[in-house]
Design a protein around this motif. Structure first.
Motif: not given
Length: 87
Positions: A73-87
């Motif tokens: 949420a704070a850095f939307p450009e990190s979305s893909h990486y955060m999604e990867f880490l959440m898996k």
């Protein structure tokens, strides 16, 4: 612009496994969050993701997920990486 404080030292200790007590690092980083709120500054990129990784080391999966979502949420450009880490 960002409240760096001891964040870089914490990441270094984590990666080098020097005094890397995850619970203590979380406590110190939570204190940094409070200082940033008081000062009205933002947390640096990766800060919440680092806390999430510390929570994972302690088996605190829900807390880790919350931190990954906060980073996203704070850095939307990190979305893909955060999604990867959440898996």
């Amino acid at each position: 612009m960002y409240q760096w404080d001891a964040y870089q030292r914490n990441v270094y200790q984590f990666l080098k496994h020097e005094d890397a007590n995850p619970g203590e690092q979380i406590r110190l980083m939570q204190a940094q969050i409070e200082r940033a709120k008081i000062a009205g500054t933002r947390l640096p990129p990766g800060f919440r993701a680092h806390i999430a990784m510390l929570h994972l080391q302690l088996g605190q999966y829900e807390d880790a997920q919350q931190q990954f979502k906060a980073e996203k949420a704070a850095f939307p450009e990190s979305s893909h990486y955060m999604e990867f880490l959440m898996k």
